[in-house]
Design a protein around this motif. Structure first.
Motif, PDB file in Angstrom:
ATOM      1  N   GLN A  26      -7.620   5.024 -12.245  1.00  0.00           N
ATOM      2  CA  GLN A  26      -6.956   5.458 -11.012  1.00  0.00           C
ATOM      3  C   GLN A  26      -6.359   4.269 -10.265  1.00  0.00           C
ATOM      4  OE1 GLN A  26      -6.157   8.359 -10.214  1.00  0.00           O
ATOM      5  NE2 GLN A  26      -7.644   9.805 -11.007  1.00  0.00           N
ATOM      6  N   GLU A  27      -7.059   3.138 -10.269  1.00  0.00           N
ATOM      7  CA  GLU A  27      -6.544   1.927  -9.607  1.00  0.00           C
ATOM      8  C   GLU A  27      -5.228   1.457 -10.202  1.00  0.00           C
ATOM      9  OE1 GLU A  27      -9.557  -1.276  -7.906  1.00  0.00           O
ATOM     10  OE2 GLU A  27      -9.696  -1.035 -10.064  1.00  0.00           O
ATOM     11  N   LEU A  28      -5.079   1.647 -11.497  1.00  0.00           N
ATOM     12  CA  LEU A  28      -3.895   1.156 -12.210  1.00  0.00           C
ATOM     13  C   LEU A  28      -2.784   2.187 -12.303  1.00  0.00           C
ATOM     14  CD1 LEU A  28      -5.721  -0.786 -15.059  1.00  0.00           C
ATOM     15  CD2 LEU A  28      -4.737  -1.698 -12.933  1.00  0.00           C
ATOM     16  N   ALA A  29      -3.002   3.342 -11.702  1.00  0.00           N
ATOM     17  CA  ALA A  29      -1.994   4.403 -11.712  1.00  0.00           C
ATOM     18  C   ALA A  29      -1.073   4.253 -10.498  1.00  0.00           C
ATOM     19  CB  ALA A  29      -2.686   5.762 -11.684  1.00  0.00           C
ATOM     20  N   ASP A  30       0.004   4.997 -10.524  1.00  0.00           N
ATOM     21  CA  ASP A  30       0.950   5.060  -9.404  1.00  0.00           C
ATOM     22  C   ASP A  30       1.220   6.541  -9.135  1.00  0.00           C
ATOM     23  OD1 ASP A  30       2.939   4.743  -7.512  1.00  0.00           O
ATOM     24  OD2 ASP A  30       4.415   3.910  -8.896  1.00  0.00           O
ATOM     25  N   PRO A  31       0.244   7.243  -8.527  1.00  0.00           N
ATOM     26  CA  PRO A  31       0.367   8.693  -8.389  1.00  0.00           C
ATOM     27  C   PRO A  31       1.558   9.171  -7.562  1.00  0.00           C
ATOM     28  CG  PRO A  31      -1.588   7.888  -7.240  1.00  0.00           C
ATOM     29  CD  PRO A  31      -1.013   6.750  -8.006  1.00  0.00           C
ATOM     30  N   ASP A  32       2.067   8.344  -6.656  1.00  0.00           N
ATOM     31  CA  ASP A  32       3.210   8.773  -5.839  1.00  0.00           C
ATOM     32  C   ASP A  32       4.540   8.214  -6.345  1.00  0.00           C
ATOM     33  OD1 ASP A  32       2.915   6.129  -5.081  1.00  0.00           O
ATOM     34  OD2 ASP A  32       2.505   6.574  -2.975  1.00  0.00           O
ATOM     35  N   SER A  33       4.508   7.503  -7.467  1.00  0.00           N
ATOM     36  CA  SER A  33       5.713   6.963  -8.125  1.00  0.00           C
ATOM     37  C   SER A  33       6.576   6.106  -7.198  1.00  0.00           C
ATOM     38  CB  SER A  33       6.561   8.105  -8.701  1.00  0.00           C
ATOM     39  OG  SER A  33       5.808   8.842  -9.639  1.00  0.00           O
ATOM     40  N   ASP A  34       5.931   5.308  -6.333  1.00  0.00           N
ATOM     41  CA  ASP A  34       6.692   4.438  -5.423  1.00  0.00           C
ATOM     42  C   ASP A  34       6.786   3.001  -5.927  1.00  0.00           C
ATOM     43  OD1 ASP A  34       4.134   3.486  -4.953  1.00  0.00           O
ATOM     44  OD2 ASP A  34       4.188   3.811  -2.778  1.00  0.00           O
ATOM     45  N   GLY A  35       6.234   2.720  -7.110  1.00  0.00           N
ATOM     46  CA  GLY A  35       6.301   1.380  -7.670  1.00  0.00           C
ATOM     47  C   GLY A  35       5.103   0.505  -7.338  1.00  0.00           C
ATOM     48  N   ALA A  36       4.178   1.016  -6.524  1.00  0.00           N
ATOM     49  CA  ALA A  36       2.971   0.255  -6.179  1.00  0.00           C
ATOM     50  C   ALA A  36       1.769   0.927  -6.835  1.00  0.00           C
ATOM     51  CB  ALA A  36       2.787   0.207  -4.666  1.00  0.00           C
ATOM     52  N   LEU A  37       0.961   0.126  -7.518  1.00  0.00           N
ATOM     53  CA  LEU A  37      -0.249   0.659  -8.127  1.00  0.00           C
ATOM     54  C   LEU A  37      -1.241   1.028  -7.031  1.00  0.00           C
ATOM     55  CD1 LEU A  37      -0.648  -1.892 -11.059  1.00  0.00           C
ATOM     56  CD2 LEU A  37       0.496   0.339 -11.059  1.00  0.00           C
ATOM     57  N   THR A  38      -2.169   1.900  -7.352  1.00  0.00           N
ATOM     58  CA  THR A  38      -3.122   2.381  -6.347  1.00  0.00           C
ATOM     59  C   THR A  38      -3.893   1.237  -5.703  1.00  0.00           C
ATOM     60  OG1 THR A  38      -3.318   4.484  -7.512  1.00  0.00           O
ATOM     61  CG2 THR A  38      -5.079   3.932  -5.976  1.00  0.00           C
ATOM     62  N   TRP A  39      -4.360   0.261  -6.495  1.00  0.00           N
ATOM     63  CA  TRP A  39      -5.110  -0.844  -5.892  1.00  0.00           C
ATOM     64  C   TRP A  39      -4.232  -1.654  -4.944  1.00  0.00           C
ATOM     65  CZ3 TRP A  39      -4.029  -5.995  -6.111  1.00  0.00           C
ATOM     66  CH2 TRP A  39      -3.173  -6.444  -7.122  1.00  0.00           C
ATOM     67  N   GLU A  40      -2.924  -1.763  -5.219  1.00  0.00           N
ATOM     68  CA  GLU A  40      -2.011  -2.465  -4.325  1.00  0.00           C
ATOM     69  C   GLU A  40      -1.849  -1.694  -3.011  1.00  0.00           C
ATOM     70  OE1 GLU A  40       0.890  -4.681  -7.559  1.00  0.00           O
ATOM     71  OE2 GLU A  40       1.174  -2.524  -7.210  1.00  0.00           O
ATOM     72  N   GLU A  41      -1.862  -0.377  -3.096  1.00  0.00           N
ATOM     73  CA  GLU A  41      -1.773   0.448  -1.894  1.00  0.00           C
ATOM     74  C   GLU A  41      -3.039   0.295  -1.050  1.00  0.00           C
ATOM     75  OE1 GLU A  41       0.716   3.323  -1.296  1.00  0.00           O
ATOM     76  OE2 GLU A  41       1.458   3.675  -3.323  1.00  0.00           O
ATOM     77  N   TYR A  42      -4.178   0.167  -1.696  1.00  0.00           N
ATOM     78  CA  TYR A  42      -5.430  -0.072  -0.974  1.00  0.00           C
ATOM     79  C   TYR A  42      -5.339  -1.383  -0.192  1.00  0.00           C
ATOM     80  CZ  TYR A  42     -10.311  -1.423  -0.278  1.00  0.00           C
ATOM     81  OH  TYR A  42     -11.494  -1.851   0.265  1.00  0.00           O
ATOM     82  N   VAL A  43      -4.891  -2.423  -0.853  1.00  0.00           N
ATOM     83  CA  VAL A  43      -4.755  -3.732  -0.201  1.00  0.00           C
ATOM     84  C   VAL A  43      -3.755  -3.664   0.950  1.00  0.00           C
ATOM     85  CG1 VAL A  43      -3.957  -6.120  -0.529  1.00  0.00           C
ATOM     86  CG2 VAL A  43      -5.460  -5.061  -2.230  1.00  0.00           C
ATOM     87  N   ALA A  44      -2.626  -3.001   0.744  1.00  0.00           N
ATOM     88  CA  ALA A  44      -1.571  -2.928   1.759  1.00  0.00           C
ATOM     89  C   ALA A  44      -1.893  -1.952   2.886  1.00  0.00           C
ATOM     90  CB  ALA A  44      -0.247  -2.532   1.112  1.00  0.00           C
ATOM     91  N   GLY A  45      -2.834  -1.033   2.647  1.00  0.00           N
ATOM     92  CA  GLY A  45      -3.155  -0.038   3.664  1.00  0.00           C
ATOM     93  C   GLY A  45      -2.211   1.142   3.673  1.00  0.00           C
ATOM     94  N   THR A  46      -1.596   1.422   2.533  1.00  0.00           N
ATOM     95  CA  THR A  46      -0.665   2.542   2.427  1.00  0.00           C
ATOM     96  C   THR A  46      -1.322   3.707   1.674  1.00  0.00           C
ATOM     97  OG1 THR A  46       0.317   1.538   0.448  1.00  0.00           O
ATOM     98  CG2 THR A  46       1.390   1.074   2.562  1.00  0.00           C
ATOM     99  N   ASP A  47      -0.690   4.849   1.701  1.00  0.00           N
ATOM    100  CA  ASP A  47      -1.206   6.074   1.102  1.00  0.00           C
ATOM    101  C   ASP A  47      -0.718   6.156  -0.355  1.00  0.00           C
ATOM    102  OD1 ASP A  47      -1.562   8.724   0.210  1.00  0.00           O
ATOM    103  OD2 ASP A  47      -1.058   9.575   2.154  1.00  0.00           O
TER     104      ASP A  47
END
Length: 139
Positions: A26-47
């Protein structure tokens, strides 16, 4: 059960977005297809499930100066216990050369405080591009 997945994302944070099962995948996925992996979204504070929730710079020009701004988010909530979010801003005169990216003095290690960070470059004619990086760090 572990509290974090392989790249450091809190399991409870993943679950809060409905991302369950193989947490490392799940961390390595991009469920919203915005170009950011899930773990990157966690770090950035995005959904990670909303493609319009991104860490972006706003870049504009006013009176011959380039103005770069972005929200510097706090790392708050139980999924960020004892962590702080930090930002670094870079500029480049040649984006084709990775060594040309330079840290902007005074704009490194900026603590996410919930305010907007604004950088104004008076020599905008020499700069070709800007970027910022965000990281989580234990307090």
């Amino acid at each position: 059960r572990l509290d974090v997945a392989a790249n450091g994302t809190q399991i409870s944070w993943l679950e809060s977005y409905g991302l369950t099962g193989n947490y490392n995948a799940q961390e390595l996925a991009d469920p919203d297809s915005d170009g950011a992996l899930t773990w990157e979204e966690y770090v950035a504070g995005t959904d990670p499930t909303n493609g319009s929730s991104k860490f972006n710079l706003a870049i504009g020009k006013s009176a011959g100066q380039m103005i770069v701004s972005f929200p510097a988010l706090l790392a708050t909530g139980s999924n960020y216990t004892l962590k702080s979010r930090f930002y670094n801003v870079f500029l480049s005169t040649n984006i084709m050369n990775s060594a040309a990216w330079q840290s902007i003095p005074g704009y490194t290690g900026l603590l996410g405080s919930g305010s907007t960070i604004i950088y104004t470059n008076s020599s905008a004619d020499k700069v070709k591009a800007y970027r910022a990086k965000v990281r989580l760090q234990p307090q």
